[in-house]
Design an enzyme around this catalytic site. Structure first.
Site, PDB file in Angstrom:
ATOM      1  N   TYR A   1       0.824  -1.215   0.000  1.00 33.85           N
ATOM      2  CA  TYR A   1       0.000   0.000   0.000  1.00 33.85           C
ATOM      3  C   TYR A   1       0.859   1.266   0.000  1.00 33.85           C
ATOM      4  O   TYR A   1       0.455   2.285  -0.585  1.00 33.85           O
ATOM      5  CB  TYR A   1      -1.006  -0.025   1.166  1.00 33.85           C
ATOM      6  CG  TYR A   1      -2.118  -1.020   0.873  1.00 33.85           C
ATOM      7  CD1 TYR A   1      -3.128  -0.696  -0.016  1.00 33.85           C
ATOM      8  CD2 TYR A   1      -2.098  -2.292   1.422  1.00 33.85           C
ATOM      9  CE1 TYR A   1      -4.118  -1.611  -0.340  1.00 33.85           C
ATOM     10  CE2 TYR A   1      -3.081  -3.220   1.107  1.00 33.85           C
ATOM     11  CZ  TYR A   1      -4.088  -2.877   0.223  1.00 33.85           C
ATOM     12  OH  TYR A   1      -5.058  -3.785  -0.120  1.00 33.85           O
TER      13      TYR A   1
ATOM     14  N   ASP B   1      -7.996   5.426  -4.674  1.00 32.97           N
ATOM     15  CA  ASP B   1      -7.234   6.633  -5.030  1.00 32.97           C
ATOM     16  C   ASP B   1      -8.073   7.878  -4.710  1.00 32.97           C
ATOM     17  O   ASP B   1      -9.213   7.775  -4.254  1.00 32.97           O
ATOM     18  CB  ASP B   1      -6.787   6.589  -6.511  1.00 32.97           C
ATOM     19  CG  ASP B   1      -7.970   6.611  -7.494  1.00 32.97           C
ATOM     20  OD1 ASP B   1      -8.863   7.477  -7.340  1.00 32.97           O
ATOM     21  OD2 ASP B   1      -7.999   5.780  -8.418  1.00 32.97           O
TER      22      ASP B   1
ATOM     23  N   HIS C   1     -14.609   1.133  -0.427  1.00 37.47           N
ATOM     24  CA  HIS C   1     -13.481   0.244  -0.114  1.00 37.47           C
ATOM     25  C   HIS C   1     -12.332   0.976   0.585  1.00 37.47           C
ATOM     26  O   HIS C   1     -11.215   0.464   0.629  1.00 37.47           O
ATOM     27  CB  HIS C   1     -12.958  -0.437  -1.386  1.00 37.47           C
ATOM     28  CG  HIS C   1     -13.901  -1.472  -1.941  1.00 37.47           C
ATOM     29  ND1 HIS C   1     -13.778  -1.990  -3.209  1.00 37.47           N
ATOM     30  CD2 HIS C   1     -14.984  -2.088  -1.395  1.00 37.47           C
ATOM     31  CE1 HIS C   1     -14.744  -2.875  -3.429  1.00 37.47           C
ATOM     32  NE2 HIS C   1     -15.491  -2.953  -2.337  1.00 37.47           N
TER      33      HIS C   1
ATOM     34  N   GLY D   1     -16.212   1.494 -15.491  1.00 38.93           N
ATOM     35  CA  GLY D   1     -14.860   0.977 -15.286  1.00 38.93           C
ATOM     36  C   GLY D   1     -14.734  -0.072 -14.206  1.00 38.93           C
ATOM     37  O   GLY D   1     -13.754  -0.084 -13.464  1.00 38.93           O
TER      38      GLY D   1
ATOM     39  N   ASN E   1     -17.868   0.679 -19.938  1.00 38.26           N
ATOM     40  CA  ASN E   1     -16.671  -0.101 -19.602  1.00 38.26           C
ATOM     41  C   ASN E   1     -15.926  -0.428 -20.886  1.00 38.26           C
ATOM     42  O   ASN E   1     -16.514  -0.447 -21.967  1.00 38.26           O
ATOM     43  CB  ASN E   1     -17.084  -1.402 -18.883  1.00 38.26           C
ATOM     44  CG  ASN E   1     -15.995  -1.962 -17.992  1.00 38.26           C
ATOM     45  OD1 ASN E   1     -15.433  -1.224 -17.174  1.00 38.26           O
ATOM     46  ND2 ASN E   1     -15.670  -3.230 -18.139  1.00 38.26           N
ATOM     47  N   LEU E   2     -14.635  -0.680 -20.737  1.00 38.55           N
ATOM     48  CA  LEU E   2     -13.825  -0.992 -21.916  1.00 38.55           C
ATOM     49  C   LEU E   2     -14.373  -2.213 -22.651  1.00 38.55           C
ATOM     50  O   LEU E   2     -14.368  -2.278 -23.872  1.00 38.55           O
ATOM     51  CB  LEU E   2     -12.378  -1.242 -21.477  1.00 38.55           C
ATOM     52  CG  LEU E   2     -11.310  -1.241 -22.555  1.00 38.55           C
ATOM     53  CD1 LEU E   2     -11.294   0.084 -23.317  1.00 38.55           C
ATOM     54  CD2 LEU E   2      -9.944  -1.475 -21.928  1.00 38.55           C
TER      55      LEU E   2
ATOM     56  N   ALA F   1     -13.534   5.056 -20.880  1.00 36.93           N
ATOM     57  CA  ALA F   1     -14.367   5.962 -20.075  1.00 36.93           C
ATOM     58  C   ALA F   1     -14.033   7.417 -20.371  1.00 36.93           C
ATOM     59  O   ALA F   1     -14.911   8.275 -20.379  1.00 36.93           O
ATOM     60  CB  ALA F   1     -14.161   5.667 -18.581  1.00 36.93           C
TER      61      ALA F   1
END
Ligand code: BV8
Length: 238
Positions: free
Chosen positions: A56, A94, A109, A176, A202-203, A220
């Site tokens: 992390y 992030d 999360h 995503g 989404n991709l 995206a």
């Protein structure tokens, strides 16, 4: 479309991919290099705290060098200009939604830039490395600070609030995310059951693509600004 409609956007690693943040399950994703059982479970932290802190620390250290991309900025525009409520429920740890300027964000999360004390439960902003000797500023315990990340087998944050939002939303947009991780992967079903229009960006088709009323596949950073333009202009009805 309701006069003031509520929008919930679930985001995953794919929204940060064009910023240079690694996804998890793509060919070169994080879980292709390290086993999640070794770094993202309470058991891994108990057995190898130094290894987990290093994993992390490296990801936290990357944050200042990456920037929000057009997909993050599109969601800021949506929040600022849409008449109803706009809530981002992100699986990402992030800080790119915040740095783009979004205000209404749930980090289900956890966050790389926060620490959690396993002794007293205090969650606090944290920059820089954590170590197995870090001291909790609240209770003084040494060696009990961990990243404030929801690991596998732990309860994600703000679940009651998230389910309330899903029940009340008119549009549920997923961006995503591969649809591998629960409970997030089931949010589309909850929103659909309560009458929301559901869209995946989404991709590639996610595992849950058949649960969505509509899907748009591609980057995206390209598709989301267009989608937001359609919603804000009233051209997109839901
Ligand atoms: C819970 C740590 C109870 C943070 C993460 C069997 C055994 C044990 C547990 C389980 C089990 N079966 C089910 C479970 C539950 C478990 C789970 O889901 N396991 C899976 C593996 C089966 N879940 C839990 O344990 C959760 N807790 O369930 O509590 C409970 C009970 C009732 C009600 C509520 C709760 C806790 C989950 C904790 C998750 N923590 N990691 C970290 O280190 O970051 S999960 C990890 O995956 C990440 O955090 C990430 O947020 C999450 C989701 O991944 P994605 O974001 O979807 O990323 P991925 O790489 O998979 O996909 C990226 C997608 O983007 C791809 O599709 C790609 O095509 C696309 N993409 C790429 N580039 C772009 C793009 N799209 C658009 N544009 C682009 N440019």
């Amino acid at each position: 479309m309701a006069v003031t409609s509520n929008i919930v956007i679930l985001t995953g690693a794919g929204i940060s991919a064009e910023s240079g943040v690694n996804t998890f399950r793509d060919r070169n994703g994080i879980w292709s290099r390290v086993r999640l059982e070794d770094v993202a479970t309470p058991e891994a932290f108990a057995a190898h705290p130094g290894r987990v802190q290093k994993f992390y620390n490296q990801r936290r250290a990357q944050l200042p060098s990456v920037k929000p991309n057009p997909a993050h900025h599109a969601l800021v525009r949506l929040e600022q200009s849409h008449a109803g409520s706009v809530t981002i429920v992100t699986q990402n740890v992030d800080d790119l939604h915040e740095r783009a300027g979004s205000q209404n964000i749930i980090h289900m999360h956890g966050e790389l830039n926060r620490s959690l004390c396993a002794a007293c439960g205090a969650s606090a902003p944290h920059r820089g490395d954590l170590s197995i000797d870090s001291e909790c500023a609240s209770c003084g315990a040494i060696g009990r600070l961990r990243p404030d990340i929801v690991w596998f087998g732990e309860m994600p944050y703000q679940m009651d609030r998230i389910y309330d939002l899903l029940r009340d939303c008119d549009l549920f947009l997923s961006v995503g995310t591969s649809g591998n991780v629960y409970p997030a992967a089931q949010f589309v079903q909850e929103a659909d059951r309560h009458g929301a229009h559901t869209v995946e960006i989404n991709l590639e088709p996610s595992l849950g693509v058949s649960d969505f009323a509509e899907a748009r596949h591609g980057k995206a950073g390209t598709l989301l600004p267009t989608f937001v333009d359609e919603v804000l202009s009233g051209q997109y009805r839901f």
